[in-house]
Write a protein that holds these residues in place. Sequence first.
Motif, PDB file in Angstrom:
ATOM      1  N   ALA A 166       0.840  -1.205   0.000  1.00 13.93           N
ATOM      2  CA  ALA A 166       0.000   0.000   0.000  1.00 13.93           C
ATOM      3  C   ALA A 166       0.875   1.256   0.000  1.00 13.93           C
ATOM      4  N   TRP A 167       1.903   1.253   0.831  1.00 18.31           N
ATOM      5  CA  TRP A 167       2.797   2.414   0.881  1.00 18.31           C
ATOM      6  C   TRP A 167       3.514   2.592  -0.461  1.00 18.31           C
ATOM      7  N   TRP A 168       3.968   1.483  -1.020  1.00 13.51           N
ATOM      8  CA  TRP A 168       4.661   1.521  -2.307  1.00 13.51           C
ATOM      9  C   TRP A 168       3.740   2.081  -3.388  1.00 13.51           C
ATOM     10  N   ILE A 169       2.506   1.642  -3.415  1.00 12.78           N
ATOM     11  CA  ILE A 169       1.529   2.167  -4.380  1.00 12.78           C
ATOM     12  C   ILE A 169       1.339   3.659  -4.154  1.00 12.78           C
ATOM     13  N   SER A 170       1.261   4.085  -2.906  1.00 10.65           N
ATOM     14  CA  SER A 170       1.068   5.517  -2.621  1.00 10.65           C
ATOM     15  C   SER A 170       2.241   6.356  -3.127  1.00 10.65           C
ATOM     16  N   LEU A 223      -5.788   4.919   3.401  1.00 15.78           N
ATOM     17  CA  LEU A 223      -6.434   6.236   3.282  1.00 15.78           C
ATOM     18  C   LEU A 223      -5.503   7.350   3.739  1.00 15.78           C
ATOM     19  N   TYR A 224      -4.821   7.128   4.848  1.00 19.45           N
ATOM     20  CA  TYR A 224      -3.903   8.140   5.368  1.00 19.45           C
ATOM     21  C   TYR A 224      -2.779   8.432   4.376  1.00 19.45           C
ATOM     22  N   TRP A 225      -2.333   7.405   3.662  1.00 19.81           N
ATOM     23  CA  TRP A 225      -1.281   7.590   2.661  1.00 19.81           C
ATOM     24  C   TRP A 225      -1.837   8.098   1.328  1.00 19.81           C
ATOM     25  N   ALA A 226      -3.132   8.385   1.295  1.00 21.35           N
ATOM     26  CA  ALA A 226      -3.792   8.952   0.102  1.00 21.35           C
ATOM     27  C   ALA A 226      -3.615   8.058  -1.119  1.00 21.35           C
ATOM     28  N   ALA A 227      -3.811   6.775  -0.925  1.00 18.91           N
ATOM     29  CA  ALA A 227      -3.644   5.803  -2.010  1.00 18.91           C
ATOM     30  C   ALA A 227      -4.946   5.028  -2.224  1.00 18.91           C
ATOM     31  N   PRO A 228      -5.971   5.679  -2.748  1.00 15.84           N
ATOM     32  CA  PRO A 228      -7.259   4.988  -2.886  1.00 15.84           C
ATOM     33  C   PRO A 228      -7.195   3.753  -3.779  1.00 15.84           C
ATOM     34  N   ILE A 229      -6.312   3.747  -4.764  1.00 14.68           N
ATOM     35  CA  ILE A 229      -6.244   2.547  -5.612  1.00 14.68           C
ATOM     36  C   ILE A 229      -5.665   1.356  -4.865  1.00 14.68           C
ATOM     37  N   ALA A 230      -4.980   1.605  -3.761  1.00  8.80           N
ATOM     38  CA  ALA A 230      -4.427   0.509  -2.960  1.00  8.80           C
ATOM     39  C   ALA A 230      -5.488  -0.122  -2.057  1.00  8.80           C
ATOM     40  N   LEU A 231      -6.688   0.433  -2.011  1.00  8.90           N
ATOM     41  CA  LEU A 231      -7.749  -0.160  -1.194  1.00  8.90           C
ATOM     42  C   LEU A 231      -8.140  -1.560  -1.665  1.00  8.90           C
ATOM     43  N   PHE A 232      -7.792  -1.910  -2.910  1.00  7.47           N
ATOM     44  CA  PHE A 232      -8.054  -3.275  -3.378  1.00  7.47           C
ATOM     45  C   PHE A 232      -7.301  -4.297  -2.530  1.00  7.47           C
ATOM     46  N   LEU A 233      -6.264  -3.844  -1.827  1.00  4.99           N
ATOM     47  CA  LEU A 233      -5.493  -4.757  -0.980  1.00  4.99           C
ATOM     48  C   LEU A 233      -6.293  -5.241   0.234  1.00  4.99           C
ATOM     49  N   VAL A 234      -7.294  -4.467   0.655  1.00  6.44           N
ATOM     50  CA  VAL A 234      -8.072  -4.854   1.837  1.00  6.44           C
ATOM     51  C   VAL A 234      -8.844  -6.155   1.591  1.00  6.44           C
ATOM     52  N   PRO A 235      -9.660  -6.249   0.529  1.00  7.13           N
ATOM     53  CA  PRO A 235     -10.332  -7.543   0.307  1.00  7.13           C
ATOM     54  C   PRO A 235      -9.350  -8.658  -0.065  1.00  7.13           C
ATOM     55  N   LEU A 236      -8.253  -8.314  -0.721  1.00  7.58           N
ATOM     56  CA  LEU A 236      -7.237  -9.319  -1.035  1.00  7.58           C
ATOM     57  C   LEU A 236      -6.620  -9.860   0.257  1.00  7.58           C
ATOM     58  N   PHE A 237      -6.322  -8.970   1.183  1.00  9.51           N
ATOM     59  CA  PHE A 237      -5.792  -9.361   2.489  1.00  9.51           C
ATOM     60  C   PHE A 237      -6.816 -10.220   3.242  1.00  9.51           C
ATOM     61  N   ALA A 238      -8.080  -9.779   3.255  1.00  6.38           N
ATOM     62  CA  ALA A 238      -9.128 -10.521   3.958  1.00  6.38           C
ATOM     63  C   ALA A 238      -9.290 -11.927   3.377  1.00  6.38           C
ATOM     64  N   GLY A 239      -9.245 -12.043   2.064  1.00  8.45           N
ATOM     65  CA  GLY A 239      -9.345 -13.353   1.430  1.00  8.45           C
ATOM     66  C   GLY A 239      -8.169 -14.243   1.768  1.00  8.45           C
TER      67      GLY A 239
END
Length: 149
Positions: free
Chosen positions: A18-22, A100-116
């Motif tokens: 996520a940080w890298w994407i940001s 969200l704090y890192w302002a990387a909305p496209i990295a939010l796809f990682l949340v369901p990927l992580f959950a899965g």
Amino acid sequence: MKWIDIPPVWLGIALVCAWWISELQPDWLHFESPITDLLGGCLVGAGALLMLLAVAEMRKRRTTVIPHMEAANLVTTGIFSRTRNPIYLGDACILAGLTLYWAAPIALFLVPLFAGTITQRFILPEEDRLRRKFRAAFASYCQKTRRWL
């Protein structure tokens, strides 16, 4: 190598991604605002609180928090009466909040990927162990309490 296959390692990998994407995303994709900073901070705080409540409840019931170990007791009280996996839910909140704090909305796809990933690698095997050990009590708990929310 099983000692390295633990949820904090998977969370760390997701956070680094996520940080890298940001850092690499184009400026026009950054979505910085005080609202996203506040929401991100609230999610991180909520995630940490979920984890602390879960660990306290597990310690009170004298059972392990380590995913690969056999539970001594089935914990259904406290935060576990709301979600069967408050620690993993806390991890997901922290990931979403920092994204969200890192302002990387496209990295939010990682949340369901992580959950899965967490569901497949940890939750399902844990549930199998609990189902075998606590049988009817675990079945009743599953009917009353959702896996995530």
